[in-house]
Write an enzyme that holds these catalytic residues in place. Sequence first.
Site, short mmCIF file in Angstrom:
data_model
loop_
_atom_site.label_atom_id
_atom_site.label_comp_id
_atom_site.label_asym_id
_atom_site.label_seq_id
_atom_site.Cartn_x
_atom_site.Cartn_y
_atom_site.Cartn_z
NE ARG A 1 -85.66 78.25 3.79
CZ ARG A 1 -86.07 77.75 4.41
NH1 ARG A 1 -86.96 77.79 5.27
NH2 ARG A 1 -86.36 76.15 3.97
CG ASP A 2 -84.35 74.16 4.61
OD1 ASP A 2 -83.94 74.97 6.39
OD2 ASP A 2 -83.94 73.15 4.12
CG HIS B 1 -86.23 70.47 0.78
ND1 HIS B 1 -85.29 71.61 0.75
CD2 HIS B 1 -85.74 70.17 1.64
CE1 HIS B 1 -85.06 72.39 1.88
NE2 HIS B 1 -85.25 71.74 2.54
CG HIS C 1 -83.88 68.01 6.01
ND1 HIS C 1 -83.74 69.13 7.08
CD2 HIS C 1 -83.99 68.95 5.62
CE1 HIS C 1 -83.09 70.33 6.69
NE2 HIS C 1 -84.44 69.77 5.89
CB CYS D 1 -87.20 71.76 9.94
SG CYS D 1 -88.86 72.44 10.04
CG ASN E 1 -80.84 71.89 4.20
OD1 ASN E 1 -80.93 72.95 4.76
ND2 ASN E 1 -82.28 71.59 3.43
ZN ZN Z 1 -85.31 71.89 4.53
#
Ligand code: ZN
Length: 301
Positions: free
Chosen positions: A13-14, A206, A208, A239, A248
Amino acid sequence: MPETAIISEVAPRDGIQSINPASPVSTDAKIALIQACYDAGLRRMEVGSFVSPKAIPQMAQTEIVLAACKQMPGLESTVLVPNRRGFDAAIEHGADRLGFFMSATAGHNKANLNRTREESFDELAKLVRDTPKGTLIRFNLSCVFHCPFDGVVSEAEVMPWIERIVALDPDMEIALADTTGNASPDQVGRIFRHAIGKWGGRFAFHGHDTYGMGVANVSAAWEAGCRVFDSAAGGIGGCPFAPGATGNVATEDVAWMFARMGVQTGVDWPRLLVAADMAAGIPGAVPGGRMRAVPAARLAA
Ligand code: ZN
């Protein structure tokens, strides 16, 4: 008894969402990546997002991806839902966990979601309330530590938002996200210690790796009592609304660190390298992380 860290894999996803739509990632390629991560022992993944395919083309056909995930025994699939329409679709297609998101800062919330934090919170509060029993929730709070628009975020700014989110539901998991990768480990440790001390062990991190502090920040969150971590195979990610944010923190970097610390993650190292190489090789992906390029770590496979 060795301790356990839970890795929630977010490359599907990310990671993929951040790839320029000029290089569309096919549904088959997304499912192949999820399968490779599953084969590597990862049992929790953010597999897609029920958003308009016009707005985010890379997340098209999340319902097909989710159907494939349901054929993988023991996999807990999270899908992001930005609004009521996505919420309804996710429940219809049997998502195990719904991912909600808003920002801790006014500037990022406006840029990313085009509304105020109050507006986002009010809508998400209704979705939390309407989530059927048996469907899990992950509430993601972005820019907890640093915002591309508002700079370093103070604890005084963020703690009241965490408190309000905590009050929505006694069980739901809450991720404190370093969206830009510019958190510092002392800040991550401090905020997690305070949050866990006040509201218990329901928090996830979460992170990065934009500034090279991804693994250090995971370590700081772990030391503060956090046990759930988002990371992306191959370190892909970013993002589009956080200018300059890169991938990430890489799953293989996180898994290696935990293995060195004697912490279990359930990951099969050689197979994780296969998944990480696959993610890094997706056309248009910008890979990160260290471990894929360390010869001795590769030989450990
Ligand atoms: Zn993220």
